[in-house]
Design a protein around this motif. Structure first.
Motif, short mmCIF file in Angstrom:
data_model
loop_
_atom_site.label_atom_id
_atom_site.label_comp_id
_atom_site.label_asym_id
_atom_site.label_seq_id
_atom_site.Cartn_x
_atom_site.Cartn_y
_atom_site.Cartn_z
N GLY A 109 72.97 36.17 31.88
CA GLY A 109 73.40 36.61 33.03
C GLY A 109 73.54 35.92 34.20
O GLY A 109 73.38 36.16 35.46
N LEU A 110 74.35 34.70 34.01
CA LEU A 110 74.35 33.46 35.04
C LEU A 110 75.94 33.33 35.36
O LEU A 110 76.72 33.41 34.54
CB LEU A 110 73.62 32.45 34.63
CG LEU A 110 72.21 32.32 34.39
CD1 LEU A 110 71.71 31.13 33.84
CD2 LEU A 110 71.59 32.54 35.63
N PRO A 111 76.24 32.81 36.56
CA PRO A 111 77.63 32.32 36.70
C PRO A 111 78.02 31.21 35.90
O PRO A 111 77.20 30.45 35.38
CB PRO A 111 77.61 31.94 38.17
CG PRO A 111 76.49 32.45 38.69
CD PRO A 111 75.35 32.44 37.72
N TYR A 112 79.25 31.33 35.57
CA TYR A 112 79.95 30.27 34.43
C TYR A 112 80.99 29.50 35.37
O TYR A 112 81.86 30.04 35.82
CB TYR A 112 80.26 30.95 33.24
CG TYR A 112 80.91 30.14 32.34
CD1 TYR A 112 80.15 29.12 31.70
CD2 TYR A 112 82.12 30.23 31.66
CE1 TYR A 112 80.62 28.31 30.81
CE2 TYR A 112 82.75 29.27 30.80
CZ TYR A 112 81.82 28.43 30.36
OH TYR A 112 82.66 27.70 29.27
N ALA A 113 80.60 28.16 35.12
CA ALA A 113 81.72 27.23 35.68
C ALA A 113 82.35 26.19 34.57
O ALA A 113 81.58 25.69 33.78
CB ALA A 113 81.13 26.34 36.65
N PHE A 114 83.69 26.47 34.52
CA PHE A 114 84.42 25.65 33.45
C PHE A 114 85.09 24.59 34.10
O PHE A 114 85.74 24.62 34.85
CB PHE A 114 85.59 26.59 32.81
CG PHE A 114 85.86 26.17 31.64
CD1 PHE A 114 85.41 26.35 30.43
CD2 PHE A 114 87.03 25.17 31.50
CE1 PHE A 114 86.15 25.95 28.91
CE2 PHE A 114 87.59 24.85 30.49
CZ PHE A 114 87.08 25.02 29.11
N ALA A 115 84.97 23.32 33.18
CA ALA A 115 85.33 22.05 33.60
C ALA A 115 86.88 21.79 33.25
O ALA A 115 87.21 20.98 32.52
CB ALA A 115 84.37 21.00 32.85
N SER A 116 87.69 22.64 33.66
CA SER A 116 88.99 22.43 33.26
C SER A 116 89.74 21.56 33.97
O SER A 116 91.06 21.13 33.71
CB SER A 116 89.71 23.90 33.61
OG SER A 116 89.27 24.82 34.76
N HIS A 117 89.12 20.73 34.95
CA HIS A 117 90.07 19.80 35.58
C HIS A 117 89.84 18.58 34.65
O HIS A 117 90.59 17.67 35.16
CB HIS A 117 89.04 19.48 37.05
CG HIS A 117 87.58 18.95 36.83
ND1 HIS A 117 86.74 19.47 36.10
CD2 HIS A 117 87.02 17.63 37.13
CE1 HIS A 117 85.40 18.80 36.03
NE2 HIS A 117 85.78 17.88 36.69
N PHE A 118 89.06 18.38 33.71
CA PHE A 118 89.23 17.24 32.71
C PHE A 118 89.08 17.62 31.22
O PHE A 118 89.35 16.97 30.60
CB PHE A 118 88.28 16.26 33.03
CG PHE A 118 86.97 16.52 32.70
CD1 PHE A 118 86.16 16.24 31.49
CD2 PHE A 118 85.93 17.37 33.51
CE1 PHE A 118 85.05 16.36 30.88
CE2 PHE A 118 84.62 17.48 32.80
CZ PHE A 118 84.08 17.16 31.97
N VAL A 134 90.06 22.86 39.27
CA VAL A 134 91.49 22.36 39.08
C VAL A 134 91.63 21.24 39.97
O VAL A 134 91.15 21.25 41.01
CB VAL A 134 92.15 23.63 39.36
CG1 VAL A 134 92.14 24.11 40.92
CG2 VAL A 134 93.81 23.26 39.21
N ASN A 135 92.26 20.33 39.33
CA ASN A 135 92.70 19.11 40.22
C ASN A 135 93.71 19.65 41.34
O ASN A 135 94.75 20.32 40.97
CB ASN A 135 93.23 17.99 39.43
CG ASN A 135 92.47 17.55 38.46
OD1 ASN A 135 91.17 16.83 38.79
ND2 ASN A 135 92.77 17.76 36.82
N VAL A 136 93.81 19.09 42.42
CA VAL A 136 94.79 19.20 43.73
C VAL A 136 95.09 18.08 44.05
O VAL A 136 94.19 17.41 44.82
CB VAL A 136 93.92 20.39 44.84
CG1 VAL A 136 94.98 20.32 45.64
CG2 VAL A 136 93.69 21.57 43.94
N ILE A 137 96.43 18.15 44.56
CA ILE A 137 97.03 16.88 45.08
C ILE A 137 98.06 17.49 46.10
O ILE A 137 99.16 17.83 45.63
CB ILE A 137 97.59 15.63 44.33
CG1 ILE A 137 96.71 14.85 43.28
CG2 ILE A 137 98.12 14.68 45.24
CD1 ILE A 137 97.13 14.21 42.41
N ALA A 138 97.72 17.82 47.32
CA ALA A 138 98.64 18.68 48.22
C ALA A 138 98.88 17.50 49.25
O ALA A 138 98.14 16.66 49.76
CB ALA A 138 97.95 19.73 48.86
N ALA A 139 100.23 17.31 49.58
CA ALA A 139 100.82 16.31 50.48
C ALA A 139 101.85 16.89 51.54
O ALA A 139 102.28 17.98 51.16
CB ALA A 139 101.32 15.08 49.78
#
Length: 345
Positions: free
Chosen positions: A180-189, A220-225
């Motif tokens: 019953g814990l939050p889940y963080a997924f490493a989809s950035h790599f 998620v990887n982010v490159i905003a310019a």
């Protein structure tokens, strides 16, 4: 867009920078994130990597917390098999005592290093298999009752530091659901199992004292310019840097060498790592993040700013904050969020 936005700070050490430069930059980034209205900043435990300065994760969190006032800070994550649960409980209990309501503790079971470093850390090969039991032991030290008779964490006991399970496979999803814990997924790599893992977590979730409904954080990887061409240059530079990290540890690779690697079958590993990357103008990034939120079935996005310069990374985060109308939170109590030590109902 109603999804919460957070930041994963990789504490990058640039090619012409010192570790001190990277640590000072992490403070500046957290100060900016707080001003911009991001929910939290996390740091990851990596060892024996000259390009990452967050190996002593709890120490870095303490330093950044002392220079900020309201933003949540935490580990994304601590590789628990590297440590005794009591030690981590004491470290994060200390942080939570000094900075109440602001500290998160994400937990992973990967070594965060190579085999030589694995040995240098005095790791036990069976430690990863004990990960579920170690999570429960750690939880007992922080939220009670202790699962080890006669042993309490001081500081730590009663701090209720919220735990998060990190992962990139079904194992972490199943464990987070069962506890019953939050889940963080490493989809950035490591994007391959994202949708299956999130579905597994949501389907199997059991409410707990910490959390009464599933909470998914997707990276998620982010490159905003300011213009598309600039974002594309930053994306190519990011790919080259990852190729250097993967294939150039013991040798010097020129830009031409790196481009040749990226164009080869080996370069597909880099392409897979950056599969989930929002790159472009803020309008393009906003569209991508909206798609990714639905694709990942996420309640919160944690942005890994993938630009290769500090200025580019900060500008990227500024643009995203402006696009989604983030506002600074001035009351630490307002930073209490689903998954942070209390039911989310």
């Amino acid at each position: 867009m109603t999804v919460a936005l957070s930041i994963l700070d990789l504490a990058d050490v640039g090619e012409d920078e010192t570790v001190a430069d990277a640590l000072h930059a992490s403070v500046a980034l957290a100060e900016a994130a707080e001003e911009l209205g991001y929910r939290r900043v996390w740091y990851a435990e990596h060892h024996n990597m000259t390009s990452i300065a967050s190996a002593a994760t709890s120490v870095l969190i303490a330093h950044v917390a002392a220079h900020t006032a309201t933003i949540r800070l935490g580990a994304g994550g601590i590789m628990l098999p590297n440590h005794a649960p009591l030690t981590i409980a004491e470290q994060f209990g200390t942080l939570a005592t000094l900075h109440p309501g602001r500290i998160d503790l994400g937990l992973g079971r990967a070594p965060g290093s190579d085999q030589a470093t694995f040995r240098a850390l005095r790791r036990d090969h069976a430690a990863a298999d004990r990960f579920p039991e170690d999570v429960l032991e750690l939880q007992g030290y922080l939220s009670g009752p202790s699962r080890v008779p006669g042993v309490e964490a001081t500081p730590g006991r009663g701090t209720d530091v919220p735990l998060y399970i990190l992962g990139s496979s079904l194992f972490g999803a199943q464990l987070a659901a069962a506890l019953g814990l939050p889940y963080a997924f490493a989809s950035h790599f490591a994007p391959q199992a994202l949708q299956q893992a999130v579905a597994t977590y949501r389907h199997g979730f059991r409410p707990s004292a910490q959390l009464d409904a599933p909470h998914v954080i997707a990276a998620v990887n982010v490159i905003a310019a300011d213009d598309h061409a600039e974002a594309e240059r930053e994306l190519l530079a990011t790919k080259r840097r990852r190729a250097r990290l993967l294939f150039g540890r013991d040798r010097t690779l020129t830009t031409a060498d790196l481009d040749a690697v990226l164009a080869s079958p080996a370069g597909q590993q880099v392409e897979q790592m950056v599969r989930y990357t929002a790159a472009g103008t803020i309008e393009q990034v906003e569209t991508y993040l909206a798609w990714f939120t639905e694709h990942a079935d996420a309640d919160e996005l944690i942005l890994a700013s993938a630009g290769t310069s500090r200025g580019a990374r900060l500008r990227s985060l500024e643009l995203v904050a402006q696009a989604y109308g983030l506002t600074r939170r001035t009351d630490p109590a307002a930073q209490r969020v689903p998954g942070a030590g209390q039911p989310s109902g």
